[in-house]
Design an enzyme around this catalytic site. Structure first.
Site, PDB file in Angstrom:
ATOM      1  N   GLY A  60       0.840  -1.200   0.000  1.00 34.16           N
ATOM      2  CA  GLY A  60       0.000   0.000   0.000  1.00 34.16           C
ATOM      3  C   GLY A  60       0.867   1.238   0.000  1.00 34.16           C
ATOM      4  N   CYS A  87       5.060  -6.389   1.688  1.00 32.01           N
ATOM      5  CA  CYS A  87       5.452  -4.983   1.791  1.00 32.01           C
ATOM      6  C   CYS A  87       4.669  -4.283   2.917  1.00 32.01           C
ATOM      7  CB  CYS A  87       5.275  -4.299   0.431  1.00 32.01           C
ATOM      8  SG  CYS A  87       6.137  -2.725   0.320  1.00 32.01           S
ATOM      9  N   TYR A  88       3.736  -3.359   2.587  1.00 27.91           N
ATOM     10  CA  TYR A  88       2.956  -2.694   3.644  1.00 27.91           C
ATOM     11  C   TYR A  88       2.267  -3.735   4.532  1.00 27.91           C
ATOM     12  CZ  TYR A  88      -0.267   0.618   5.877  1.00 27.91           C
ATOM     13  OH  TYR A  88      -0.955   1.366   6.794  1.00 27.91           O
ATOM     14  N   HIS A 178       8.153  -7.954  -3.783  1.00 30.05           N
ATOM     15  CA  HIS A 178       6.867  -8.207  -4.459  1.00 30.05           C
ATOM     16  C   HIS A 178       6.936  -9.439  -5.364  1.00 30.05           C
ATOM     17  CE1 HIS A 178       4.818  -4.485  -3.261  1.00 30.05           C
ATOM     18  NE2 HIS A 178       6.047  -3.995  -3.208  1.00 30.05           N
ATOM     19  N   GLU A 180       4.607 -10.855  -6.828  1.00 26.78           N
ATOM     20  CA  GLU A 180       3.566 -10.843  -7.872  1.00 26.78           C
ATOM     21  C   GLU A 180       4.045 -10.218  -9.174  1.00 26.78           C
ATOM     22  OE1 GLU A 180       3.339  -9.520  -4.913  1.00 26.78           O
ATOM     23  OE2 GLU A 180       3.053  -7.357  -5.088  1.00 26.78           O
ATOM     24  N   ASP A 236     -15.129  -9.888 -24.149  1.00 22.20           N
ATOM     25  CA  ASP A 236     -16.002 -10.269 -23.034  1.00 22.20           C
ATOM     26  C   ASP A 236     -17.366 -10.753 -23.510  1.00 22.20           C
ATOM     27  OD1 ASP A 236     -13.861  -9.413 -21.572  1.00 22.20           O
ATOM     28  OD2 ASP A 236     -14.754  -7.499 -20.998  1.00 22.20           O
ATOM     29  N   LYS A 380      -9.424 -10.584 -16.756  1.00 23.02           N
ATOM     30  CA  LYS A 380      -9.366 -10.581 -18.221  1.00 23.02           C
ATOM     31  C   LYS A 380      -8.562 -11.767 -18.769  1.00 23.02           C
ATOM     32  CE  LYS A 380     -10.489  -8.077 -21.836  1.00 23.02           C
ATOM     33  NZ  LYS A 380     -11.745  -7.342 -22.003  1.00 23.02           N
TER      34      LYS A 380
END
Ligand code: XMP
Length: 524
Positions: A60, A87-88, A178, A180, A236, A380
Site C-alpha cells: 500500500g 510490503c505494507y 513483491h 507478484e 467479453d 481478463k
C-alpha cells in the site's frame, strides 16, 4: 465438479491500496486457487463468513509509522489460517504484533538480490544458486527494523536486513519484496507454495473446471427460460455468448448492433463466428442501425455529447429489438471481476478513475429482466483462457480493446460517413501491417485516428489540401497508464506509404508519441 467445490478452497486478498493488488489475486488464480479482493476495512463478520483457507495482505502507498493509516482488521491474525503480508502488509503485521518499522531516507525501488535463510518454510522450494540468492523486485520507503517476538528473519539484503519474516510456530509470513511482479524470479512459485502447500488448497481453479462449473450454474439459474445478450464482438461479450451457447444453446438470442462505427470486417467476423452452422449454437440477430447513429451524430462536435448520443442510441436500438422477442426473461452482460472491484471501490469512495462505459447499464430494470453475468468472477486473462477453451478464434480472444463508441471517438469533432469510411481503411492498413510485422501482440492497443485538419501535400505538379491520419500504438498493463510503443521506423514508414497511396483524401500521416498520463490513449 459442483459449483461449491472450486470456490470452497479460497484465499482472501486484503487490499491496502497497492497498484499490485489485482496482480496478487491473478497470481493466486494462476496457481489454481480461487481468491477475492476485499478492502482493508472489511468487517469481522464478513471475514469469518468468507471462510478463507489463507489470507494475503497487499502492499500500500501509506506508512504504518503514521497514526491514522490502515491496519490489519481485528481478529484476522487470530483466525488461525495462514497469513502472508507483502510490503505494507508485512510492515502492518510487524507493528501490530509488537515489532518495529521505520522510514528510511532513500526509497528502495527496483531490482535486488535477497539472501534466503535455509529454515524458511515459505521460500524453501525455490531453486536458488549457491549463495542462496533470489532476484526480486523491491518498492518501499519504510522497512521492518525489528521482527516481533516469535518471528525468524528468513531473507535479507545489505540495505534491507529484514526482507522476510516467519513466525516459528504460527503460519504467519511477511515479504518485503513483491513476488507478484514478473521482475521477481520464481514469484509464482512463492504464491504456489503459499496457496497449495501452506494453505492446503488443491489447485482446482482451472479453465476446464471453471467452464463446467459456470455451465452447471447457468443451467440451474436459467432453467428453460430465454436469455438475451448484446454482442459487441469484443472479447467479453463473445466469451459470454460462447459460454451461454454451451450451457443453453438456442435459448440464447444475441443482438449485434451495427452502429456504422465498427472496424473493417468486424460485422462479417462476428456473423461468421456465431453463424448458425458453426461451433456456437445461438440465435444471432444483426441490426443495421448505421443511418440512425450517423443521423443523430450530425452536427455534434463535443466528445462527451457524442459518447452519450452513441450510448443512448444503442440502448434505443437494442431495446426496440429486444421488445420484438416477447419471451425473454434474462439479460446477459460481460461484466468482469475488475469492473466489480472498481464499482465496489467507488461505493467506498476509493476509486480513482471510472470509465464512462457504453454498455447496457440500466436496461435490466427498464425491461424488467433478470441479470446474468457469467464472467463476474474472472480476470481478463482468465476470460481469454476460457474463450480459447470454448473454441473461440485466437484472433478474437487476443484482440485489442475497442471502445464502445467505436470509431466515433476516433474522428475528432463531427462524425460523418466519408470520414468513417476513410478511417476504417486507414485503421485496417495499420493493423494489417502490425500483424504482418508480428507487432500486433506486442502492443496493447493500436489504431488510427482521423484528424479533420487541412494539411498541404503535393501530387505531381499540383498541391492538395487534405486531412491527416494519426497512428497510435501503446504498451500498458492496466490501461490506466501507458507508454507509446516504439515501433520500428520501417514499419511506420510502410504504414504511412500505404495509407497515403491507397487513400487519396489523406495527405499526411503522423505517429503519436504521447504517453499516459498526461495524454490519454484515445484522442477524445
Ligand atoms: P483512455 O483514452 O481513457 O482509454 O486512456 C483507456 C482505455 O479505455 C478505452 N475507452 C473506452 N472504452 N467506452 C469504452 O468502452 C469509452 O467511452 C471509452 N473511452 C476509452 C480505451 O480504448 C482504452 O482501452
Amino acid at each position: 465438479m459442483t459449483r461449491s467445490n472450486i470456490h470452497d478452497q479460497r484465499l482472501l486478498v486484503i487490499d491496502f491500496g497497492s497498484q499490485y493488488t489485482q496482480l496478487i489475486a491473478r497470481r493466486v488464480r494462476e496457481v489454481g486457487v480461487y481468491c477475492e479482493i476485499y478492502p482493508f476495512d472489511i468487517d469481522n463478520s464478513a471475514l469469518v463468513a468468507f471462510a478463507p483457507r489463507g489470507i494475503i495482505l497487499s502492499g500500500g502507498p501509506e506508512s504504518v509509522t503514521e497514526g491514522a493509516t490502515p491496519r490489519i482488521p481485528e481478529g484476522l491474525l487470530d483466525l488461525g489460517v495462514p497469513v502472508l503480508g507483502i510490503c505494507y502488509g508485512m510492515q502492518a503485521m510487524a507493528v501490530q504484533l509488537g515489532g518495529a518499522v521505520g522510514g528510511s531516507d532513500v526509497r528502495e525501488f527496483g531490482h535486488a538480490v535477497v539472501e534466503i535463510a535455509s529454515n524458511s518454510r515459505l521460500l524453501q522450494s525455490l531453486d536458488l544458486d549457491l549463495n542462496r540468492g533470489l532476484p526480486v523486485w523491491m518498492s518501499h520507503g519504510d522497512k521492518v527494523l525489528s521482527a516481533p517476538n516469535g518471528f525468524n528473519v528468513t531473507a535479507s539484503t545489505a540495505s534491507t536486513p529484514i526482507a522476510a519474516i516467519e513466525h516459528t510456530e504460527r503460519p504467519l509470513f511477511g515479504l518485503q519484496f513483491h513476488p507478484e511482479v514478473t521482475q521477481t524470479q520464481q514469484g509464482v512459485e512463492i504464491y504456489r507454495r503459499f496457496a497449495i502447500e501452506i494453505c492446503g488448497c488443491d489447485g482446482v481453479w482451472t479453465a476446464d473446471h471453471i467452464v463446467t462449473d459456470a455451465i452447471n450454474h447457468i443451467r440451474d439459474l436459467v432453467g428453460d427460460e430465454k436469455v438475451l445478450l448484446g454482442l459487441s464482438g469484443g472479447v467479453d461479450s463473445s466469451v459470454v455468448a460462447a459460454m451461454l451457447s454451451r450451457a443453453i444453446g438456442d435459448q440464447l438470442t444475441c443482438v449485434f448492433v451495427d452502429n456504422g462505427l465498427l472496424r473493417k470486417n468486424e460485422r462479417d467476423e462476428v456473423e461468421a463466428t456465431f453463424a448458425p452452422s458453426n461451433t456456437f449454437d445461438v440465435k444471432l440477430v444483426t441490426v443495421d442501425a448505421q443511418d440512425e447513429f450517423l443521423d443523430r451524430l450530425k452536427g455534434v462536435n463535443d466528445p462527451e455529447t457524442k459518447r452519450k448520443i452513441i450510448g443512448n442510441t444503442f440502448i434505443d436500438v437494442f431495446e426496440r429489438e429486444a421488445n420484438k422477442l416477447t419471451d425473454v426473461a434474462w439479460l446477459a452482460q460481460g461484466t468482469i471481476y475488475p469492473d466489480v472491484i472498481e464499482s465496489a471501490a467507488s461505493q467506498h469512495g476509493k476509486a480513482h478513475v471510472i470509465k464512462s462505459h457504453h454498455n447496457v447499464g440500466g436496461l435490466p430494470e427498464r425491461m424488467a429482466l433478470k441479470l446474468i453475468e457469467p464472467l463476474r468472477e474472472l480476470f481478463k486473462d482468465e476470460v481469454r483462457e476460457i474463450g480459447l477453451h470454448l473454441g473461440l478464434p485466437r484472433e478474437l480472444v487476443f484482440r485489442h480493446p475497442f471502445p464502445g463508441p467505436g470509431l466515433g471517438v476516433r474522428i475528432l469533432g463531427e462524425v460523418c460517413r466519408t470520414y468513417v469510411d476513410v478511417l476504417r481503411e486507414a485503421d485496417a492498413i495499420f493493423l494489417e501491417e502490425l500483424r504482418r510485422a508480428d507487432y500486433y501482440d506486442r502492443v496493447s492497443q493500436a489504431f488510427a485516428v482521423y484528424l479533420p485538419v487541412k494539411s498541404v501535400g503535393v501530387v505531381g505538379d499540383g498541391r492538395r489540401y487534405e486531412h491527416v491520419i494519426a497512428l497510435r500504438a501503446v504498451e500498458t498493463v492496466d490501461f490506466m497508464t501507458a507508454r507509446w510503443a516504439q515501433l520500428p521506423y520501417a514499419l511506420i514508414e510502410r504504414v504511412s506509404n500505404r495509407i497515403m497511396n491507397e487513400i487519396s483524401t489523406i495527405s499526411r500521416v503522423v505517429y503519436d508519441v504521447s504517453s499516459k498520463p498526461p495524454a490519454t490513449i484515445e484522442w477524445e
